[in-house]
Design a protein around this motif. Structure first.
Motif, PDB file in Angstrom:
ATOM      1  N   PRO A  55     -17.087  50.714  49.320  1.00 26.33           N
ATOM      2  CA  PRO A  55     -16.222  50.499  50.451  1.00 26.33           C
ATOM      3  C   PRO A  55     -15.190  51.339  50.615  1.00 26.33           C
ATOM      4  O   PRO A  55     -14.956  51.723  51.649  1.00 26.33           O
ATOM      5  N   ARG A  58     -16.224  54.773  51.564  1.00 30.29           N
ATOM      6  CA  ARG A  58     -16.818  54.836  52.945  1.00 30.29           C
ATOM      7  C   ARG A  58     -15.712  54.769  53.942  1.00 30.29           C
ATOM      8  O   ARG A  58     -15.746  55.390  54.972  1.00 30.29           O
ATOM      9  N   ALA A  59     -14.678  54.138  53.612  1.00 25.54           N
ATOM     10  CA  ALA A  59     -13.289  54.254  54.395  1.00 25.54           C
ATOM     11  C   ALA A  59     -12.545  55.439  54.247  1.00 25.54           C
ATOM     12  O   ALA A  59     -11.185  55.504  54.798  1.00 25.54           O
ATOM     13  N   TYR A 143      -7.323  50.432  47.647  1.00 24.64           N
ATOM     14  CA  TYR A 143      -8.080  50.110  49.029  1.00 24.64           C
ATOM     15  C   TYR A 143      -7.288  49.086  50.010  1.00 24.64           C
ATOM     16  O   TYR A 143      -7.421  49.300  50.971  1.00 24.64           O
ATOM     17  N   PRO A 160     -10.771  40.080  51.926  1.00 22.08           N
ATOM     18  CA  PRO A 160     -11.243  41.040  52.867  1.00 22.08           C
ATOM     19  C   PRO A 160     -11.907  42.085  51.914  1.00 22.08           C
ATOM     20  O   PRO A 160     -12.869  42.519  52.322  1.00 22.08           O
ATOM     21  N   VAL A 161     -11.347  42.768  50.826  1.00 21.32           N
ATOM     22  CA  VAL A 161     -11.807  44.016  50.270  1.00 21.32           C
ATOM     23  C   VAL A 161     -12.948  43.348  49.266  1.00 21.32           C
ATOM     24  O   VAL A 161     -14.187  43.889  49.299  1.00 21.32           O
ATOM     25  N   GLN A 163     -15.116  40.681  50.291  1.00 14.39           N
ATOM     26  CA  GLN A 163     -15.984  40.377  51.222  1.00 14.39           C
ATOM     27  C   GLN A 163     -16.862  41.622  51.350  1.00 14.39           C
ATOM     28  O   GLN A 163     -18.127  41.533  51.761  1.00 14.39           O
ATOM     29  N   GLU A 164     -16.094  42.578  51.702  1.00 15.15           N
ATOM     30  CA  GLU A 164     -16.855  44.014  52.118  1.00 15.15           C
ATOM     31  C   GLU A 164     -17.709  44.431  50.582  1.00 15.15           C
ATOM     32  O   GLU A 164     -18.695  45.193  50.961  1.00 15.15           O
ATOM     33  N   ASP A 167     -20.961  42.518  50.705  1.00 12.71           N
ATOM     34  CA  ASP A 167     -21.660  42.906  51.820  1.00 12.71           C
ATOM     35  C   ASP A 167     -22.476  44.131  51.284  1.00 12.71           C
ATOM     36  O   ASP A 167     -23.649  44.264  51.669  1.00 12.71           O
ATOM     37  N   THR A 168     -21.790  45.051  50.605  1.00 13.13           N
ATOM     38  CA  THR A 168     -22.331  46.306  50.100  1.00 13.13           C
ATOM     39  C   THR A 168     -23.179  46.035  49.034  1.00 13.13           C
ATOM     40  O   THR A 168     -24.637  46.768  49.225  1.00 13.13           O
ATOM     41  N   LYS A 177     -26.893  38.352  51.162  1.00 15.62           N
ATOM     42  CA  LYS A 177     -25.605  38.105  50.905  1.00 15.62           C
ATOM     43  C   LYS A 177     -25.486  36.632  50.395  1.00 15.62           C
ATOM     44  O   LYS A 177     -25.044  36.226  49.113  1.00 15.62           O
ATOM     45  N   THR A 217     -22.101  55.145  54.668  1.00 11.45           N
ATOM     46  CA  THR A 217     -22.243  54.502  53.122  1.00 11.45           C
ATOM     47  C   THR A 217     -23.094  55.667  52.402  1.00 11.45           C
ATOM     48  O   THR A 217     -22.882  55.765  50.963  1.00 11.45           O
TER      49      THR A 217
END
Length: 347
Positions: A55, A58-59, A143, A160-161, A163-164, A167-168, A177, A217
């Motif tokens: 993540p 990717r950002a 991050y 939030p990190v 959770q990302e 998801d990844t 998930k 990704t």
């Protein structure tokens, strides 16, 4: 019954038996070969670190903080706290402005024994930076800071990190998930329980990013794995199996605590995950060597280096040969109805 992966003998008598499971998937995520149960559910432990770094990369965090490849590699690392690791971690914290006190991992001594001895002789103390997961923690905190998300609570599953990251992991492994069971890792972060087949699928994608549909990704994975291959020492350290394997640009590899180890083969387009059920990691090198040998791996120099590093003859503290170690498994095809030894296959 669980497959016997490794047997140890002393004076011709079986002394130790290490059982486990192996899953090997092809580029479609289908089981190509296995030992025992490719659907065995295991916690990823540190084998998830390359996935947890996705993540942030990717950002465009690498550009945001002007990270070097060494600093990217140490985000996926279970480092031993050696001098080069410490230097890289110091630079990483300086660039990102993350203070050591923000890390939730415990203060520890370096895992590398000579480094630890030197530290103690010079009056050094435990530090969070020395924890083998500190690179991952600094990366996640950096991050969070970049996203303007709170640093406090970055270890909580609902952050939030995190959770990302979840998801990844789901995306890379082909899992839903909600089907991924979460636990708490030794370093305090969420850890993921996946079937070995799904974990092998994630490593196939790490090795073959063209199998990833999402472009950002795909680019992040390429950046992470290139850094791991360019600086394998950063990923583990002296004498580590993943560091040895990563010296081959065709391989992406990372171990995890309690016997989990994963690798992806780029040219062969395979993902591999195995679990030693007693949690031991001393057997990783023997298992990896046998796996590559049974697969007819092209780079015989690497296979020989594994054999030299993990000799089947084991010696006691006085240098006397006292034991022998042997691989005890034969890979089988992933077609349960028709079990065919993998040695008979044309790859």
């Amino acid at each position: 019954m669980d497959s016997v992966l490794i047997k140890e003998y002393r004076a011709g008598v079986t002394e130790c038996v290490h059982s486990g499971h192996i899953a090997i998937v092809d580029e479609l995520g289908k089981v190509k070969a296995y030992a025992d149960d490719p659907e065995y559910v295991a916690f990823t432990r540190s084998s998830a670190k390359p996935l947890q770094a996705i993540p942030a990369l990717r950002a465009n965090m690498a550009d945001h903080y002007r990270l070097t490849d060494q600093e990217i590699a140490i985000m996926a690392s279970s480092h031993r706290g050696e001098a080069e690791h410490q230097k890289t971690l110091d630079g990483f914290m300086d660039k990102t402005g993350i203070g050591e006190g923000s890390l939730v991992c415990a203060s520890s001594y370096p895992l590398d024994e000579p480094t630890k001895e030197s530290l103690l002789r010079n009056g050094g103390e435990r530090r969070k930076m020395f924890h083998n997961c500190s690179g991952k923690h600094i990366g996640l905190l950096a991050y969070s800071k970049m996203l303007k998300a709170p640093l406090e609570g970055y270890d909580h599953p609902d952050h939030p990190v995190q959770q990302e990251v979840l998801d990844t992991v789901a995306y890379m492994s082909g899992m839903k998930k909600e089907d991924i069971r979460l636990g708490t890792d030794g370093c305090g972060l969420p850890v993921f329980a996946l079937p070995l087949r799904a974990l092998a699928t994630a490593y196939m994608k790490l090795a073959c990013p063209d199998r990833i549909d999402d472009e950002r990704t795909r680019q992040a994975v390429s950046k992470i794995t290139q850094a791991m291959n360019r600086y394998p020492y950063m990923v583990g350290g002296d004498g580590r199996v993943d560091t040895l394997l990563l010296q081959d640009d065709n391989i992406v590899a990372k171990g995890g605590f309690k016997g989990v180890f994963c690798l992806g083969l780029k040219k062969e387009r395979l993902g591999i995950a195995f679990k030693v059920l007693d949690g031991s990691e001393e057997e990783w090198g023997y298992i990896a060597e046998s796996l590559l040998d049974q697969l007819g791996y092209e780079n015989r120099t690497l296979v020989e280096r594994l054999r030299e590093a993990y000799t089947k003859d084991l010696y006691n503290d006085g240098g006397q040969k006292s034991r022998v170690c042997r691989a005890g498994f034969c890979l089988e095809m992933g077609i349960i109805a028709e079990v065919i030894p993998i040695g008979s296959l044309v790859w």
